[in-house]
Design a protein around this motif. Sequence first.
Motif, PDB file in Angstrom:
ATOM      1  N   ILE A   1     137.050 -42.587  -5.467  1.00 22.34           N
ATOM      2  CA  ILE A   1     136.142 -41.465  -5.205  1.00 22.34           C
ATOM      3  C   ILE A   1     134.881 -41.571  -6.050  1.00 22.34           C
ATOM      4  CG2 ILE A   1     135.876 -38.962  -5.391  1.00 22.34           C
ATOM      5  CD1 ILE A   1     138.872 -38.735  -4.737  1.00 22.34           C
ATOM      6  N   LEU A   2     135.054 -41.832  -7.353  1.00 23.50           N
ATOM      7  CA  LEU A   2     133.889 -41.927  -8.239  1.00 23.50           C
ATOM      8  C   LEU A   2     133.017 -43.129  -7.906  1.00 23.50           C
ATOM      9  CD1 LEU A   2     135.471 -40.968 -11.697  1.00 23.50           C
ATOM     10  CD2 LEU A   2     134.105 -39.542 -10.171  1.00 23.50           C
ATOM     11  N   MET A   3     133.632 -44.211  -7.427  1.00 22.11           N
ATOM     12  CA  MET A   3     132.847 -45.384  -7.054  1.00 22.11           C
ATOM     13  C   MET A   3     131.964 -45.069  -5.849  1.00 22.11           C
ATOM     14  SD  MET A   3     134.175 -49.279  -6.311  1.00 22.11           S
ATOM     15  CE  MET A   3     135.169 -49.220  -7.811  1.00 22.11           C
ATOM     16  N   GLY A   4     132.529 -44.375  -4.863  1.00 16.53           N
ATOM     17  CA  GLY A   4     131.735 -43.984  -3.705  1.00 16.53           C
ATOM     18  C   GLY A   4     130.584 -43.075  -4.089  1.00 16.53           C
ATOM     19  N   ILE A   5     130.845 -42.136  -4.998  1.00 14.32           N
ATOM     20  CA  ILE A   5     129.797 -41.219  -5.459  1.00 14.32           C
ATOM     21  C   ILE A   5     128.701 -41.975  -6.203  1.00 14.32           C
ATOM     22  CG2 ILE A   5     129.291 -39.287  -7.008  1.00 14.32           C
ATOM     23  CD1 ILE A   5     132.093 -38.208  -6.387  1.00 14.32           C
ATOM     24  N   SER A   6     129.103 -42.867  -7.094  1.00 11.50           N
ATOM     25  CA  SER A   6     128.124 -43.591  -7.909  1.00 11.50           C
ATOM     26  C   SER A   6     127.239 -44.486  -7.049  1.00 11.50           C
ATOM     27  CB  SER A   6     128.836 -44.420  -8.984  1.00 11.50           C
ATOM     28  OG  SER A   6     129.672 -45.397  -8.400  1.00 11.50           O
ATOM     29  N   LEU A   7     127.845 -45.232  -6.122  1.00 13.20           N
ATOM     30  CA  LEU A   7     127.057 -46.100  -5.245  1.00 13.20           C
ATOM     31  C   LEU A   7     126.184 -45.274  -4.313  1.00 13.20           C
ATOM     32  CD1 LEU A   7     129.712 -48.816  -4.297  1.00 13.20           C
ATOM     33  CD2 LEU A   7     127.930 -48.942  -6.035  1.00 13.20           C
ATOM     34  N   GLY A   8     126.703 -44.138  -3.871  1.00 17.46           N
ATOM     35  CA  GLY A   8     125.925 -43.267  -3.000  1.00 17.46           C
ATOM     36  C   GLY A   8     124.679 -42.734  -3.673  1.00 17.46           C
ATOM     37  N   LEU A   9     124.788 -42.369  -4.953  1.00 20.71           N
ATOM     38  CA  LEU A   9     123.631 -41.866  -5.699  1.00 20.71           C
ATOM     39  C   LEU A   9     122.531 -42.916  -5.782  1.00 20.71           C
ATOM     40  CD1 LEU A   9     125.391 -39.988  -8.665  1.00 20.71           C
ATOM     41  CD2 LEU A   9     124.161 -38.969  -6.738  1.00 20.71           C
ATOM     42  N   VAL A  10     122.926 -44.151  -6.038  1.00 22.54           N
ATOM     43  CA  VAL A  10     121.947 -45.231  -6.152  1.00 22.54           C
ATOM     44  C   VAL A  10     121.308 -45.529  -4.795  1.00 22.54           C
ATOM     45  CG1 VAL A  10     121.623 -47.661  -6.739  1.00 22.54           C
ATOM     46  CG2 VAL A  10     123.130 -46.237  -8.142  1.00 22.54           C
TER      47      VAL A  10
ATOM     48  N   GLU B   1     151.669 -54.872  -5.559  1.00 22.33           N
ATOM     49  CA  GLU B   1     151.408 -53.437  -5.685  1.00 22.33           C
ATOM     50  C   GLU B   1     149.979 -53.172  -6.140  1.00 22.33           C
ATOM     51  OE1 GLU B   1     153.210 -51.134  -8.947  1.00 22.33           O
ATOM     52  OE2 GLU B   1     154.084 -49.861  -7.363  1.00 22.33           O
ATOM     53  N   LYS B   2     149.468 -54.047  -7.019  1.00 23.57           N
ATOM     54  CA  LYS B   2     148.095 -53.896  -7.494  1.00 23.57           C
ATOM     55  C   LYS B   2     147.105 -54.100  -6.348  1.00 23.57           C
ATOM     56  CE  LYS B   2     149.153 -53.404 -11.903  1.00 23.57           C
ATOM     57  NZ  LYS B   2     148.848 -52.193 -12.672  1.00 23.57           N
ATOM     58  N   THR B   3     147.439 -54.997  -5.443  1.00 25.70           N
ATOM     59  CA  THR B   3     146.581 -55.231  -4.279  1.00 25.70           C
ATOM     60  C   THR B   3     146.516 -53.985  -3.415  1.00 25.70           C
ATOM     61  OG1 THR B   3     147.193 -57.576  -4.281  1.00 25.70           O
ATOM     62  CG2 THR B   3     146.197 -56.700  -2.270  1.00 25.70           C
ATOM     63  N   LEU B   4     147.656 -53.327  -3.256  1.00 26.36           N
ATOM     64  CA  LEU B   4     147.686 -52.090  -2.462  1.00 26.36           C
ATOM     65  C   LEU B   4     146.841 -51.008  -3.119  1.00 26.36           C
ATOM     66  CD1 LEU B   4     151.476 -51.964  -1.471  1.00 26.36           C
ATOM     67  CD2 LEU B   4     149.545 -52.781  -0.116  1.00 26.36           C
ATOM     68  N   PHE B   5     146.896 -50.931  -4.437  1.00 27.57           N
ATOM     69  CA  PHE B   5     146.049 -49.965  -5.137  1.00 27.57           C
ATOM     70  C   PHE B   5     144.575 -50.294  -4.925  1.00 27.57           C
ATOM     71  CE2 PHE B   5     149.789 -49.210  -8.113  1.00 27.57           C
ATOM     72  CZ  PHE B   5     150.035 -47.937  -7.613  1.00 27.57           C
ATOM     73  N   GLY B   6     144.265 -51.582  -4.895  1.00 27.78           N
ATOM     74  CA  GLY B   6     142.889 -51.999  -4.658  1.00 27.78           C
ATOM     75  C   GLY B   6     142.393 -51.577  -3.291  1.00 27.78           C
ATOM     76  N   ILE B   7     143.279 -51.660  -2.301  1.00 30.41           N
ATOM     77  CA  ILE B   7     142.920 -51.227  -0.946  1.00 30.41           C
ATOM     78  C   ILE B   7     142.660 -49.728  -0.918  1.00 30.41           C
ATOM     79  CG2 ILE B   7     143.774 -51.008   1.421  1.00 30.41           C
ATOM     80  CD1 ILE B   7     145.309 -53.624   0.974  1.00 30.41           C
ATOM     81  N   VAL B   8     143.464 -48.974  -1.668  1.00 34.83           N
ATOM     82  CA  VAL B   8     143.245 -47.527  -1.773  1.00 34.83           C
ATOM     83  C   VAL B   8     141.850 -47.239  -2.328  1.00 34.83           C
ATOM     84  CG1 VAL B   8     143.959 -45.429  -2.982  1.00 34.83           C
ATOM     85  CG2 VAL B   8     145.683 -46.942  -1.998  1.00 34.83           C
ATOM     86  N   VAL B   9     141.456 -47.989  -3.348  1.00 35.28           N
ATOM     87  CA  VAL B   9     140.135 -47.817  -3.951  1.00 35.28           C
ATOM     88  C   VAL B   9     139.033 -48.091  -2.930  1.00 35.28           C
ATOM     89  CG1 VAL B   9     138.514 -48.710  -5.671  1.00 35.28           C
ATOM     90  CG2 VAL B   9     140.904 -48.327  -6.295  1.00 35.28           C
ATOM     91  N   LEU B  10     139.154 -49.180  -2.170  1.00 32.86           N
ATOM     92  CA  LEU B  10     138.125 -49.547  -1.205  1.00 32.86           C
ATOM     93  C   LEU B  10     137.993 -48.503  -0.097  1.00 32.86           C
ATOM     94  CD1 LEU B  10     138.753 -53.402  -0.837  1.00 32.86           C
ATOM     95  CD2 LEU B  10     136.918 -52.265  -2.084  1.00 32.86           C
ATOM     96  N   VAL B  11     139.135 -47.980   0.373  1.00 33.49           N
ATOM     97  CA  VAL B  11     139.103 -46.971   1.442  1.00 33.49           C
ATOM     98  C   VAL B  11     138.448 -45.685   0.949  1.00 33.49           C
ATOM     99  CG1 VAL B  11     140.517 -45.499   2.920  1.00 33.49           C
ATOM    100  CG2 VAL B  11     141.086 -47.914   2.671  1.00 33.49           C
ATOM    101  N   LEU B  12     138.854 -45.218  -0.230  1.00 34.12           N
ATOM    102  CA  LEU B  12     138.276 -43.997  -0.782  1.00 34.12           C
ATOM    103  C   LEU B  12     136.803 -44.182  -1.120  1.00 34.12           C
ATOM    104  CD1 LEU B  12     141.133 -42.738  -3.137  1.00 34.12           C
ATOM    105  CD2 LEU B  12     140.418 -41.764  -0.954  1.00 34.12           C
ATOM    106  N   GLU B  13     136.450 -45.369  -1.575  1.00 32.62           N
ATOM    107  CA  GLU B  13     135.045 -45.664  -1.873  1.00 32.62           C
ATOM    108  C   GLU B  13     134.185 -45.521  -0.628  1.00 32.62           C
ATOM    109  OE1 GLU B  13     132.240 -49.552  -2.684  1.00 32.62           O
ATOM    110  OE2 GLU B  13     134.403 -49.708  -3.033  1.00 32.62           O
ATOM    111  N   ALA B  14     134.636 -46.112   0.482  1.00 32.25           N
ATOM    112  CA  ALA B  14     133.876 -46.039   1.735  1.00 32.25           C
ATOM    113  C   ALA B  14     133.736 -44.595   2.207  1.00 32.25           C
ATOM    114  CB  ALA B  14     134.558 -46.884   2.807  1.00 32.25           C
ATOM    115  N   TYR B  15     134.814 -43.820   2.076  1.00 35.90           N
ATOM    116  CA  TYR B  15     134.784 -42.420   2.510  1.00 35.90           C
ATOM    117  C   TYR B  15     133.825 -41.599   1.664  1.00 35.90           C
ATOM    118  CZ  TYR B  15     136.381 -37.642   3.401  1.00 35.90           C
ATOM    119  OH  TYR B  15     136.425 -36.311   3.696  1.00 35.90           O
ATOM    120  N   ALA B  16     133.937 -41.717   0.334  1.00 32.67           N
ATOM    121  CA  ALA B  16     133.085 -40.944  -0.558  1.00 32.67           C
ATOM    122  C   ALA B  16     131.625 -41.359  -0.436  1.00 32.67           C
ATOM    123  CB  ALA B  16     133.561 -41.106  -2.007  1.00 32.67           C
ATOM    124  N   LEU B  17     131.378 -42.658  -0.261  1.00 29.90           N
ATOM    125  CA  LEU B  17     130.010 -43.155  -0.110  1.00 29.90           C
ATOM    126  C   LEU B  17     129.343 -42.536   1.111  1.00 29.90           C
ATOM    127  CD1 LEU B  17     127.683 -45.082  -0.809  1.00 29.90           C
ATOM    128  CD2 LEU B  17     128.882 -46.865   0.468  1.00 29.90           C
TER     129      LEU B  17
END
Length: 293
Positions: free
Chosen positions: A119-128, A175-191
């Motif tokens: 979520i924070l990654m999407g927000i940060s990239l969106g601001l820029v 399992e870490k890969t799955l967490f990474g996918i969660v990050v990418l999906v939430l990033e795209a949504y928040a962005l």
Amino acid sequence: MAKKTYLDYIKTTVFIIVGNALLAFLVAAFIIPHDIIMGGTTGIAIVLSRFLPVDTATLVLIQNIFLLLLGLIVLGKKFFFTTVASSVLYPVMLGLMQRIPDIDKITDNTLLASLFAGILMGISLGLVMRVGSSTGGMDVVNLVFHKWFHIPVAILVWATDIIVVGGQALFVKPEKTLFGIVVLVLEAYALDKVMIFGMAQTQLYIISAKSEEIRKALINDLNLGVTMSFIETGLLENRQKAVLCIIPSRKLFDTTELVQSIDPNAFITITKIKEVRGRGFTKAREPIEHEDE
């Protein structure tokens, strides 16, 4: 005009600084401590740091400088100057964030860290990106390949992310890969939400035999802008006018109530629009004298 340019410059500067600071914080607090995989130069740096005695921030800075020079050569000076701030600012801020005591101990729950990171990654990239800037890094690679091979940027973004994430997946548990996918999906949504925040409007298309009365009421009572279009009904083939109106969502109730008070049988379609540009929205609305017929 000069004042507006000055305020725009301040807004751009603030958004770039805040966006990069937030990105550096989430990487230092959530991504690195929990070995969550991510794309971009940060993801590459995380992999390289396993083999080189160099910290992640320094590796990111080295990559960004190299890619920035590549962008200068291939994409030109304009791209260079609009990207240089983030390319240098982010790794510097990441180095500072990593020096904050116990920043890597905010949570010991990897899922919670992934949720906040995405979520924070999407927000940060969106601001820029909202101020027309870029975070640099792999964006440069994508744009260079787009210029050389004319491949759509969206495809290149996914391709580079898959390559970087795939490279990290070789060194972490599934399992870490799955967490990474969660990050990418939430990033795209928040962005996406940040990019359109405050720009969404509601469109009403009104078909009524009393379109002229509705037009006057919307203009005079609610001070709305309207556009008239000529239509022909499908069943009876009657020619009449329809009313097109773009309004802030907060005015939807008042507008529909006004229309239905004039014509309870009015046919109204309501559509959510992501963004509206032009006079009355992104440009100041100028008052125009009009007379009721």
